[in-house]
Design a protein around this motif. Structure first.
Motif, PDB file in Angstrom:
ATOM      1  N   ASN A 115       0.837  -1.202   0.000  1.00 37.59           N
ATOM      2  CA  ASN A 115       0.000   0.000   0.000  1.00 37.59           C
ATOM      3  C   ASN A 115       0.872   1.252   0.000  1.00 37.59           C
ATOM      4  OD1 ASN A 115      -2.941  -1.086   0.594  1.00 37.59           O
ATOM      5  ND2 ASN A 115      -1.531  -2.237   1.895  1.00 37.59           N
ATOM      6  N   LEU A 143      -6.444   5.053  -4.617  1.00 36.84           N
ATOM      7  CA  LEU A 143      -6.830   5.632  -3.332  1.00 36.84           C
ATOM      8  C   LEU A 143      -6.181   6.990  -3.172  1.00 36.84           C
ATOM      9  CD1 LEU A 143      -8.371   5.284  -0.734  1.00 36.84           C
ATOM     10  CD2 LEU A 143      -6.364   4.198   0.256  1.00 36.84           C
ATOM     11  N   TYR A 144      -6.972   8.004  -3.366  1.00 34.47           N
ATOM     12  CA  TYR A 144      -6.586   9.402  -3.204  1.00 34.47           C
ATOM     13  C   TYR A 144      -5.550   9.880  -4.217  1.00 34.47           C
ATOM     14  CZ  TYR A 144      -8.912   8.659   1.242  1.00 34.47           C
ATOM     15  OH  TYR A 144      -9.825   8.326   2.209  1.00 34.47           O
ATOM     16  N   ASP A 171     -11.317  13.295  -0.987  1.00 42.47           N
ATOM     17  CA  ASP A 171     -12.622  12.664  -0.813  1.00 42.47           C
ATOM     18  C   ASP A 171     -13.559  13.606  -0.070  1.00 42.47           C
ATOM     19  OD1 ASP A 171     -13.851   9.707   0.925  1.00 42.47           O
ATOM     20  OD2 ASP A 171     -14.587  10.748  -0.846  1.00 42.47           O
ATOM     21  N   ASP A 223     -15.659   3.159  -5.087  1.00 38.73           N
ATOM     22  CA  ASP A 223     -15.685   3.591  -3.697  1.00 38.73           C
ATOM     23  C   ASP A 223     -14.827   2.555  -2.953  1.00 38.73           C
ATOM     24  OD1 ASP A 223     -18.414   5.026  -1.767  1.00 38.73           O
ATOM     25  OD2 ASP A 223     -16.320   4.739  -1.244  1.00 38.73           O
ATOM     26  N   SER A 224     -14.819   2.598  -1.673  1.00 44.65           N
ATOM     27  CA  SER A 224     -13.978   1.694  -0.900  1.00 44.65           C
ATOM     28  C   SER A 224     -14.109   0.259  -1.399  1.00 44.65           C
ATOM     29  CB  SER A 224     -14.409   1.743   0.566  1.00 44.65           C
ATOM     30  OG  SER A 224     -13.648   0.859   1.333  1.00 44.65           O
ATOM     31  N   ILE A 267     -10.190   1.575  -5.949  1.00 45.06           N
ATOM     32  CA  ILE A 267      -9.642   2.525  -4.985  1.00 45.06           C
ATOM     33  C   ILE A 267      -8.690   1.830  -4.032  1.00 45.06           C
ATOM     34  CG2 ILE A 267     -11.330   2.439  -3.081  1.00 45.06           C
ATOM     35  CD1 ILE A 267     -11.476   5.494  -3.293  1.00 45.06           C
ATOM     36  N   ASN A 268      -9.027   0.624  -3.623  1.00 47.28           N
ATOM     37  CA  ASN A 268      -8.160  -0.159  -2.754  1.00 47.28           C
ATOM     38  C   ASN A 268      -8.858  -1.480  -2.516  1.00 47.28           C
ATOM     39  OD1 ASN A 268     -10.285   0.582  -1.077  1.00 47.28           O
ATOM     40  ND2 ASN A 268      -9.047   0.609   0.739  1.00 47.28           N
ATOM     41  N   TYR A 275      -6.097  -7.080   7.246  1.00 45.44           N
ATOM     42  CA  TYR A 275      -6.005  -5.657   7.575  1.00 45.44           C
ATOM     43  C   TYR A 275      -6.847  -4.801   6.643  1.00 45.44           C
ATOM     44  CZ  TYR A 275      -2.704  -4.818   3.709  1.00 45.44           C
ATOM     45  OH  TYR A 275      -2.115  -4.730   2.479  1.00 45.44           O
ATOM     46  N   LEU A 276      -7.036  -5.272   5.424  1.00 36.80           N
ATOM     47  CA  LEU A 276      -7.850  -4.490   4.497  1.00 36.80           C
ATOM     48  C   LEU A 276      -9.321  -4.484   4.917  1.00 36.80           C
ATOM     49  CD1 LEU A 276      -6.221  -5.369   1.089  1.00 36.80           C
ATOM     50  CD2 LEU A 276      -6.094  -3.226   2.359  1.00 36.80           C
ATOM     51  N   SER A 332      -9.580  -1.366   6.740  1.00 34.41           N
ATOM     52  CA  SER A 332      -9.601  -0.189   5.885  1.00 34.41           C
ATOM     53  C   SER A 332     -10.992  -0.002   5.303  1.00 34.41           C
ATOM     54  CB  SER A 332      -8.563  -0.292   4.774  1.00 34.41           C
ATOM     55  OG  SER A 332      -9.026  -1.107   3.725  1.00 34.41           O
ATOM     56  N   ALA A 333     -11.693  -1.111   5.070  1.00 33.78           N
ATOM     57  CA  ALA A 333     -13.061  -0.986   4.564  1.00 33.78           C
ATOM     58  C   ALA A 333     -14.001  -0.494   5.663  1.00 33.78           C
ATOM     59  CB  ALA A 333     -13.540  -2.324   4.007  1.00 33.78           C
ATOM     60  N   PHE A 337     -13.066   3.127   6.607  1.00 30.98           N
ATOM     61  CA  PHE A 337     -12.765   3.991   5.468  1.00 30.98           C
ATOM     62  C   PHE A 337     -13.403   5.347   5.601  1.00 30.98           C
ATOM     63  CE2 PHE A 337     -11.333   4.887   1.326  1.00 30.98           C
ATOM     64  CZ  PHE A 337     -12.349   5.441   0.590  1.00 30.98           C
ATOM     65  N   ASN A 338     -14.607   5.368   6.137  1.00 30.73           N
ATOM     66  CA  ASN A 338     -15.320   6.629   6.196  1.00 30.73           C
ATOM     67  C   ASN A 338     -15.534   7.127   7.602  1.00 30.73           C
ATOM     68  OD1 ASN A 338     -15.775   7.023   3.338  1.00 30.73           O
ATOM     69  ND2 ASN A 338     -16.988   5.180   3.487  1.00 30.73           N
TER      70      ASN A 338
END
Lengths: 1060, 146
Positions: A33, A739-740, A757, A949-950, A969-970, B92-93, B96-97, B100-101
């Motif tokens: 990442n 991502l960004y 974002d 989106d995510s 995005i990731n 770990y992702l 992040s999900a 994320f927000n």
């Protein structure tokens, strides 16, 4: 001694083994990442280096996008000034009786409600991150020259009343209103000599991740019981009612002269109380979320220094229970087994053939929502059913407009009065549009601006009834705003409506847009309701027929549809079939190199349960019959409500949720779409694209403009040559993640473009990125955050396209100073329901208004080299279960409302790209859906890139790329497959297009500032990567002696023990 | 009195041995929680599932015989650490999900966001690791008079 050494060896072992594990494993995660981390730390990872062997024009000014400002202070002040300007023109005066407004010089204000000290300035995420730097209501009103009762203000501030989070705040939040009841407010603060004007601040908060609640879900815990009336967050609580009743009493006994309600919400509270004599409300002003300086604007409006001129961007409901959308909206039930994590509440669950819920296999693919209302949401519902009720058609039933609607879409009052006259609408064959002109005269005593809105009525024909082509009574088609008109002054506004906009989408018969013969009306009005009354007047209907106003027939011009030689048309009986193939040419050429179009036809069949798999679904053979979309051919038979409510009176007989939602069977076709994988199912022998060509040596900067300074078009041959130069490794680098930022590419000196974002413009610190002007100039205020912008619905409410354009320029300036080249935003979803948590970031219930607003904002942003990726595309109108839940809707409503936002923003505002949504469209995840290419690119002409989106486990790169979602995005599974493996030509060709889209966006952004043909992008290792590598090397060396030391100590201890 | 009479001792379990029990239990349950919450998604792998089970088996085999039980602590620490890192690497992702927000402001809110499966696994492996560390510095056996 040996014990001490033994302890030391163990301590070393623990510490260094821990470090060894964390650095090695964590290091792997970090490298995977790297782009994200570099972005977070503001370390770009590449340098721009001059190549001395290449000649370049030394005179060329390579700062292609420049700021008008000299400092952060200036740009921030400008942003804040725009929040005030937009609020001054966007705030909507809804009610003004008893000469309440404007205030007299002697009027003094007491601010009531706990929200008066903590007003809604934005969504709750933005509010959490920006705890200071905005002007509160007290300071804003004082700045506007108003006197405010500070004793009352301070009492609220020091009290324990105010918004209370039952859950959250965060991704998943539920809020209590926690208002101070009237009797709890001390007499000596709520009544203060001379303070004769009560302003009740009515606020509701919304934010990402959670919709507002309509039902009590049992979340409350002792001390935080749910206090919303009947569990409905968007109804006045008992405590709020007590305050308004108390103020009414105070008015009656002469303590207060007037009661004004300030609607400080984007999630609209039911306004059933504003005309109720029990509350005695004299005036209502709608402000939405107020941003940095909106409070000053509100003060100036109340004072009369500014004459309000906003027009509502949504229908304001008196009673949300009468909104048919809610029968199929949001959460169905609380899923206590799956609370938290990503999924929270259950949406609607698929059923089997017997109507029993299908056992959930985990994940989001078991939930869905059906837009059963079709096109009839918002004013399309309220006004169309009203018209049919007056005309006595369509089985309109007991529908009572007045019970449902407080203020219609497009409505807005003023301190003066305006008269519309001399309206004309003439067809212009040259432009293939209707030119409309309206004279506006200020007939009142106060100067002011007026926004004129033109609505279009299309005929509802026999073909439409037979084939389910629904037709709203009116649709917003054009608008403009006057300058400030002094009393007696007049101005003629001219607008045009493309004939193309007269078409409707026929989902089931012709499967394309159709333009029908019949009577059309172009009508002006102060909102959709007045427009409908004007049309009814033109048709000869009067108040005797049930109209609530006479209307003005002179403002409804009847027009017909003229044949045009530019049509490709087929005439069938009374029907013209209007194919826009010639308009939407994009990206395809025939063998002669001629651009050829693609016929517009259905692209969303998989999202319509009535078409998908021949419409077989639950209830087809049940006694109750299958469900249908709402139709104006049979209102009473198709409209459903979420509770048991009397349509005529709005009285709710039972607040329990009904079972009126659509039940869908999980058919094999749906199951297939849920599991669709282009790699598995569509492997072909499509030829691979060319790689690594040395026939040309283009750098990205060379494809920005041609020798005349004109932008090089997307389909220019030079782009093909540049793409031929790239290697497969270059593709993988560009498509690795978004991502960004977009990844940089040194082989063609393509820089990385940073994106931010947001729903509402930049709100980070200006010094976030090295590439931003604030950092480059080492501005002393670079740690300042940008302005907090008002909600996007207020921006649209200004109806001032020039102001909206300037607003977009301001957003672009913020981007230049903070180092962003683009935004994941603004919000483009539709206000399908007021309970939508993210309403503040979206614009309107109307696709045309939303699209035009975004178009102007984007055009403004582009002047500063910033691109917009409007979000979320598409059909993401609720936060509940947004991750993976399937949205089902018919093609007509999708095209005419939900996709229309993006269509207009692309065609009128050159929108570059979108962020796709987290939900599914039918069974396909939005980033996997082919409409991204078929509709957005081929029909609408979009040329930029789309980003997810995510990333979620149900998305993968290959399917995204193939459908036209260029960047994950990731967190998206499957990398694009390796080039040597045969059978992936179709995906690799799609990957080439994706790379093209990304590079095309970047080259037309401020990321190219400073680039000339002799500049090269050279990657270097960011500092964090360097330190990580060194730390890894060090720990990998140190761990050996540490382990050896421990082992030696253990052996020594063992030997010593044996000796004993 | 016989001057040359020897005192006999027996070896009994020390506190470290008993501390390892909860660590073993945590490391045996956590993989199944991981499987229950994430099997079928990209946040699950067979390696992350098997590693703690095999490692805990080895640790138990070392803990049972008194002659080797002193090494069970360090093995438990290594198993806990390796399991935690392996779990983090594959999942770990997911964080992040989830975040994320936005993150909840309270710890409990964050745990609620992460969900019971993820939270249990992370805390279980961390707990096992810490128990192993403590057990390393305490006696696994001790001699007492017979």
């Amino acid at each position: 001694m040996k014990k001490i050494l033994s302890v030391i060896s163990k301590v070393f072992l623990v510490v260094f083994t821990f470090l060894f594990g964390v650095i090695n494993v964590g290091g792997q995660m970090a490298q995977a990442n790297a782009g994200v981390i570099s972005n977070f730390l503001g370390q770009d990872g590449f340098n721009m280096v001059k190549d001395e062997t290449v000649g370049a024009d030394e005179e060329l000014d390579t700062q292609y996008y420049k700021s008008e400002f000299e400092s952060v202070k200036e740009v921030k002040a400008s942003g804040e000034a725009y929040t005030q300007k937009v609020m001054e023109e966007g705030a909507v005066l809804l009610k003004n009786t008893n000469n309440a407004l404007p205030l007299k010089n002697t009027d003094k204000i007491s601010l009531f409600s706990a929200s008066s000290v903590e007003p809604i300035i934005s969504g709750y995420r933005e509010m959490r991150e920006k705890k200071s730097g905005t002007t509160n209501l007290l300071d804003g009103f004082k700045e506007a020259g108003l006197s405010v009762n500070e004793d009352l203000y301070n009492w609220y501030k020091n009290s324990s009343y105010g918004r209370q989070y039952i859950v959250g705040p965060g991704l998943y939040s539920i809020v209590n209103i926690n208002e101070a009841p009237w009797n709890s407010i001390p007499e000596n603060v709520k009544v203060k000599r001379g303070y004769n004007t009560a302003v009740f601040v009515l606020s509701r908060i919304g934010g990402e991740g959670t919709d507002n609640q309509m039902f009590d879900n049992g979340e409350g815990e002792p001390g935080k019981e749910w206090d919303a009336y009947q569990g409905n967050y968007l109804a006045l609580s008992e405590e709020e009612r007590s305050v308004l009743k108390g103020l009414k009493e105070a008015k009656d006994n002469g303590t207060y002269d007037k009661v004004i309600v300030l609607c400080n919400f984007t999630n609209q509270v039911m306004l059933d109380f504003v005309d109720d004599p029990a509350y005695g409300v004299d005036a209502v002003l709608y402000s939405g979320s107020i941003g940095s300086k909106g409070s000053v604007a509100i003060g100036r409006i109340l004072k009369g220094e500014v004459n309000p001129s906003g027009k509502l961007s949504d229908t304001f409901w008196k009673n949300h229970y009468l909104n048919p959308v809610h029968a199929n909206y949001g959460q169905y039930k609380l899923d206590t087994s799956n609370k938290g994590g990503l999924y929270g509440y259950s949406g609607y669950i698929y059923v089997d053939a017997n109507g029993n819920e299908v056992a959930a296999s985990g994940g989001s693919e078991n939930s869905y929502v059906v837009y059963q209302e079709g096109i009839y949401s918002g004013y399309r519902y309220t006004e169309t059913r009203y018209e049919d009720k007056v005309m006595g058609v369509g089985n309109a039933g007991k529908y009572n407009y007045d019970a449902a609607v407080a203020y219609p879409f497009g409505y807005g009052n003023s301190y003066t009065t305006f008269e519309y006259s001399d309206m004309t609408a003439v067809y212009n064959a040259e432009t293939d549009a209707y030119d409309i002109s309206v004279k506006v005269t200020n007939t009142g005593a106060v100067a002011g601006k007026e926004a004129v809105q033109i609505f279009l009525q299309k005929p509802y024909t026999a073909h439409d009834k037979q084939y389910g082509v629904e037709t709203a009574a009116v649709e917003l088609a054009a608008y403009d705003k006057t300058e400030i008109l002094a009393p007696g002054a007049e101005e003629v506004l001219t607008m045009s409506v493309d004939r193309r906009d007269f078409a409707k989408y026929d989902s089931y018969s012709n499967k394309t847009y159709i333009l029908e013969q019949g009577d059309y009306y172009l009508v002006a009005g102060n909102g959709a309701h007045e427009a409908v009354n004007n049309v009814l007047a033109a048709k000869g209907y009067t108040t005797a027929d049930g109209k609530d106003a006479a209307g003005n027939a002179a403002l409804a011009i009847k027009v017909g549809v003229e044949d045009s030689e530019t049509d490709k048309k087929i005439v069938e009986e009374d029907l013209l079939l209007y194919s826009t193939a010639e308009v939407n040419v994009y990206s395809e050429t025939d063998e002669e190199g001629n651009l050829v179009g693609r016929k517009i036809t259905n692209q969303f069949d998989n999202a319509d349960p009535k078409i998908f798999e021949n419409g077989v679904n639950y209830g087809e053979n049940a006694a109750g019959g299958a469900w249908t979309y709402v139709t104006r051919n049979n209102w009473a038979g198709t409209v459903k409500y979420v509770v048991s409510v009397d349509e005529a009176t709005g009285v709710v007989s039972n607040y329990a949720r009904t079972n009126n939602f659509v039940k869908l069977m999980k058919t094999s076709g749906i199951a297939r779409d849920l599991d669709f994988d282009v790699l598995r199912e569509e492997a072909t022998d499509v030829a691979y694209p060319k790689f690594g060509s040395t026939a040309s040596a283009w750098q990205l900067i060379d494809l920005r403009v041609d020798e005349n300074g004109e932008a090089i078009p997307y389909n220019d041959q030079r782009w093909e040559e540049l793409l031929d130069q790239l290697t497969w490794a270059d593709y993988c680098a560009i498509l690795a993640g978004g991502l960004y930022n977009t990844p940089d590419l040194s082989s063609i000196s393509a820089p990385s473009a940073n994106t931010y974002d947001t729903d509402l413009g930049v709100f980070s610190e200006f010094g976030m990125y090295e590439s931003g002007l604030a950092t480059k100039l080492n501005d002393p205020d670079k740690n300042q955050r940008a302005a907090t912008y008002v909600d996007n619905g207020i921006v649209a409410a200004t109806r001032n396209l020039d102001l909206i354009y300037e607003y977009g320029v301001q957003w672009g300036e913020d981007c230049l100073w903070a180092g962003f080249n683009g935004l994941y935003g603004a919000g483009a979803n539709i206000h399908r329901s007021p309970y939508l948590g993210r309403s503040y970031g979206y614009i309107s219930e109307d696709g045309f208004l939303s699209g035009m607003t975004l178009a102007k904002m984007n055009l403004g942003m582009e002047t500063k080299g910033a691109y917009m990726l409007a979000k979320h595309c598409v059909l993401n109108e609720q936060e509940t279960n947004r991750c993976g839940s399937a949205t089902w809707a018919n093609e007509q409503s999708i095209r005419e409302i939900y996709v229309r936002v993006f269509e207009i923003a692309i065609q009128e505002g050159s929108l570059q790209g979108v962020m796709t949504s987290l939900n599914r469209i039918g069974g396909l995840p939005a980033p996997h859906h082919p409409f991204l290419n078929e509709v957005l690119r081929y029909e609408c002409g979009m040329t930029g890139y789309n980003v997810t989106d995510s990333g979620m486990s149900y998305m993968d790169t290959a399917n995204c790329v193939y459908a036209g979602n260029d960047l994950p995005i990731n967190n998206v599974s499957h990398t694009v497959p390796n080039i040597p493996e045969a059978g992936y030509g179709h995906v690799t060709q799609a990957a080439r297009d994706c790379v093209h889209n990304v590079l095309y966006t970047v080259v037309h952004s401020s990321a190219m500032n400073g680039f000339s043909s002799d500049m090269r992008v050279v990657r270097f290792q960011p500092e964090w990567q360097y330190f990580l590598e060194k730390a890894t090397e060090a720990i990998n060396i140190i761990i050996i002696p540490v382990v050896a030391f421990y082992v030696l100590m253990e052996v020594w201890l063992l030997v010593k023990r044996d000796d004993r | 009195m016989a001057k040359n009479q020897k005192t006999s001792y027996k070896t009994v379990r020390g506190i470290a041995f008993y501390l390892l029990f909860p660590a073993f239990i945590l490391c045996l349950i956590a993989p199944f929680m991981h499987k229950a919450g994430f099997e079928g998604t990209q946040y699950f792998s067979q390696e992350a599932f098997m590693l703690p089970l095999i490692g805990t088996g080895v640790a138990i085999l070392l803990a049972v015989p008194k002659c080797t039980s002193r090494y069970a602590g360090v093995v438990t620490f290594l198993v806990g650490l390796a399991s935690l890192l392996s779990f983090a690497n594959v999942s770990y992702l997911y964080l992040s999900a989830v975040f994320f927000n936005g993150m909840a402001e309270t710890i409990f809110g964050m745990f609620e966001q992460m969900g019971i499966h993820y939270t249990f696994c992370a805390l279980a492996y961390l707990g096992a690791m810490l128990l192993g560390i403590v057990a390393m510095f305490l006696p696994a056996t001790k001699k007492v008079k017979a």
